[in-house]
Write an enzyme that holds these catalytic residues in place. Structure first.
Site, short mmCIF file in Angstrom:
data_model
loop_
_atom_site.label_atom_id
_atom_site.label_comp_id
_atom_site.label_asym_id
_atom_site.label_seq_id
_atom_site.Cartn_x
_atom_site.Cartn_y
_atom_site.Cartn_z
N GLY A 222 0.92 -1.28 0.10
CA GLY A 222 0.05 0.02 -0.01
C GLY A 222 0.87 1.11 -0.17
O GLY A 222 0.45 2.29 0.57
N SER B 70 1.72 2.57 -2.62
CA SER B 70 1.74 3.41 -4.00
C SER B 70 2.77 3.04 -5.12
O SER B 70 2.98 3.75 -5.90
CB SER B 70 1.63 4.80 -4.01
N GLU C 280 -5.99 4.27 -13.75
CA GLU C 280 -6.47 3.44 -12.54
C GLU C 280 -7.92 3.42 -12.83
O GLU C 280 -8.57 2.34 -12.61
CB GLU C 280 -5.80 4.10 -11.37
N ASP D 252 -1.87 10.07 -4.45
CA ASP D 252 -0.61 9.29 -4.69
C ASP D 252 0.09 9.93 -5.80
O ASP D 252 1.34 10.03 -5.80
CB ASP D 252 -0.90 7.97 -4.82
C1 GLA Z 1 -5.66 5.24 -2.27
C2 GLA Z 1 -6.19 6.23 -3.12
C3 GLA Z 1 -5.86 7.51 -3.01
C4 GLA Z 1 -6.59 8.14 -1.56
C5 GLA Z 1 -6.28 6.99 -0.36
C6 GLA Z 1 -6.81 7.09 0.85
O1 GLA Z 1 -4.31 5.35 -1.79
O2 GLA Z 1 -5.12 5.89 -4.42
O3 GLA Z 1 -6.44 8.44 -3.76
O4 GLA Z 1 -8.00 8.11 -1.60
O5 GLA Z 1 -6.34 5.64 -0.84
O6 GLA Z 1 -6.64 8.23 1.55
#
Ligand code: GLA
Length: 363
Positions: A105, A107, A141, A153
Site C-alpha cells: 500500500g 503506491s 487507474e 498518490d
Molecule cells: C488510495 C487512493 C488515494 C486515496 C487513499 C486514501 O491510496 O489511491 O487516492 O484516496 O487511498 O486516502
C-alpha cells in the site's frame, strides 16, 4: 533508453480526504520504482518487470480496457490513457523494477503509472507537465484498472522533495501543492513503516463504496465536498453509516490542520497523538482498517512510538509509526511476536525518509 526513478509514498495524515475536497499530507519515500523506456515503431508495447518474475507482457498501442489484467494493466492503462488524451505513441519497450514491498500500500501503482507516463513523455516529447502526468495516471487507474482513486498518490510521487511532505488542497481544481518541512529527524525521531503484507480482496469494492457513501452524505447536506461539513452535519444526517463516515471526514480534516501546526512547532508528542487519533477514526468511523493494521498500531504504541496509524486506502497494506531510532528494533520484535501469535505472515518493518519525486536518472 530513458530511465526514470519514481518513489512510493506514505500518507502522513489526511486519509480518504482526497475525493472529499479535504487537505492531505503525503510523503514521497526513499523506496522507488525504476522505469526504463526505449522507442519502437511497430505499434507494440513490450513490458518486462520483476513484479511478474521478469516475464514479458506485450500488447498493441491501441490496447483497450479488458485486454490486459494483473500488474501489467497499470502499464497498459497508462498507454490507453495517454491515447485517450491525444498522445498516441508509436510503440515502446519498458523495463520496470520495484523496490517497494508487494501489497504494502505504498503506491507502487502510482509510481508505475506516473513513471511510465513521465518516461514516455520524455521519450516522445509529449509536452506533459506534472499535473497532466498525474491526471493521465489517475485516468489509467480509474478507467482501465477500475479503481476510482483520488489524485493524492500521483501528486505525492511526482511533487515530493527530500525532507518535506506534500500538502495538497483537493478542494480546488487543479489541486494545489506546497511543501511542509519535516524536522523530526533533527530532533531524534524517525518514521517507521510496518508493511503488514495483508491484502484483503474486498479492498477495491470497499473503496468505491466509501466514496459513494461520502458523495451521498455531501448531497444530503447540500455540500459540494464532504470536507466542508460543519460539526452540525452529524446531527443533521439520519443514516448512522453516513454519520460515521462524515464524522471521520470532518475530524480528519481538523487533524490535518493540527498536524501541520504541530510539525511547524516541532511538537512531536502532539503530532503522535493526532496520528493515533486518525487511526481510531479510520477503524471505528470510516471502517477501513483490519486486524493486521490494528495489531501493528497497538504493538508500535506498546513499543514506545509517539503515534501510529494505518496509511493509504486500508484493508491491509502498511501502518506508520513516529519513533526514536533506538525503538525501531524493539518495535519490530513486538510486531513480529504479535503477528506470530496470530499465525500471520511476518511483517516488514523499515525506516523511511522523505525523498524527491519522479526524476530522470542518467543511464
Ligand atoms: C488510495 C487512493 C488515494 C486515496 C487513499 C486514501 O491510496 O489511491 O487516492 O484516496 O487511498 O486516502
Amino acid at each position: 533508453m530513458r530511465r526514470w526513478d519514481v518513489p512510493g509514498r506514505v500518507n502522513l495524515i489526511g486519509e480518504h480526504l482526497d475525493y472529499n475536497g479535504g487537505p492531505v499530507l503525503p510523503v514521497a519515500i526513499d523506496r522507488s520504482v525504476t522505469i526504463k523506456a526505449r522507442a519502437r515503431d511497430d505499434a507494440m508495447v513490450n513490458v518486462w518487470s520483476d513484479l511478474s518474475g521478469a516475464a514479458k507482457v506485450s500488447f498493441a498501442t491501441t490496447v483497450q480496457p479488458g485486454d490486459v489484467d494483473g500488474w501489467a494493466s497499470y502499464v497498459a492503462g497508462t498507454i490507453w490513457s495517454l491515447a485517450e488524451r491525444g498522445h498516441s505513441i508509436p510503440g515502446a519497450d519498458l523495463v520496470i523494477e520495484s523496490r517497494l514491498p508487494p501489497n504494502a500500500g505504498l503506491s507502487s501503482s502510482a509510481a508505475t503509472t506516473c513513471g511510465v507516463a513521465s518516461a514516455l513523455d520524455d521519450l516522445f516529447g509529449l509536452g506533459l507537465d506534472r499535473t497532466a502526468v498525474a491526471l493521465v495516471a489517475q485516468h489509467a487507474e480509474s478507467g482501465f484498472v477500475g479503481a476510482p482513486v483520488g489524485l493524492m498518490d500521483q501528486l505525492a510521487v511526482l511533487n515530493g522533495t527530500a525532507g518535506n511532505a506534500v500538502l495538497i488542497d483537493t478542494a480546488v481544481t487543479p489541486h494545489t501543492t506546497s511543501s511542509v518541512a519535516l524536522g523530526w529527524e533533527a530532533d531524534g525521531l524517525v518514521l517507521a513503516v510496518i508493511a503488514t503484507g495483508a491484502h484483503h480482496s474486498l479492498a477495491d469494492g470497499e473503496y468505491a463504496a466509501r466514496r459513494e457513501e461520502c458523495e451521498r452524505a455531501a448531497a444530503e447536506l447540500g455540500l459540494e465536498w464532504l470536507a466542508q461539513a460543519g460539526l452540525d452535519a452529524t446531527v443533521r444526517l439520519e443514516d448512522e453509516t453516513l454519520k460515521a463516515r462524515t464524522r471521520h471526514v470532518l475530524t480528519e480534516t481538523a487533524r490535518v490542520r493540527g498536524a501541520v501546526n504541530a510539525i511547524a512547532r516541532r511538537a512531536w508528542p502532539q503530532l503522535g497523538t493526532i496520528l493515533t487519533a486518525s487511526h481510531a477514526s479510520l477503524r471505528d468511523d470510516f471502517q477501513v482498517s483490519c486486524p493486521e493494521l490494528d495489531v501493528a498500531v497497538e504493538a508500535a504504541l506498546e513499543a514506545g512510538a509517539l503515534g501510529a496509524r494505518m496509511t493509504g486506502a486500508g484493508f491491509g497494506g502498511s501502518a506508520i509509526a513516529l519513533v526514536a531510532p533506538e525503538q525501531v528494533q524493539p518495535l519490530r520484535e513486538r510486531v513480529e511476536a504479535r503477528y506470530a501469535a496470530h499465525q500471520w505472515s511476518r511483517p516488514e518493518v523499515f525506516v523511511v525518509h522523505a525523498a524527491d519525486g519522479a526524476h530522470r536518472v542518467p543511464n
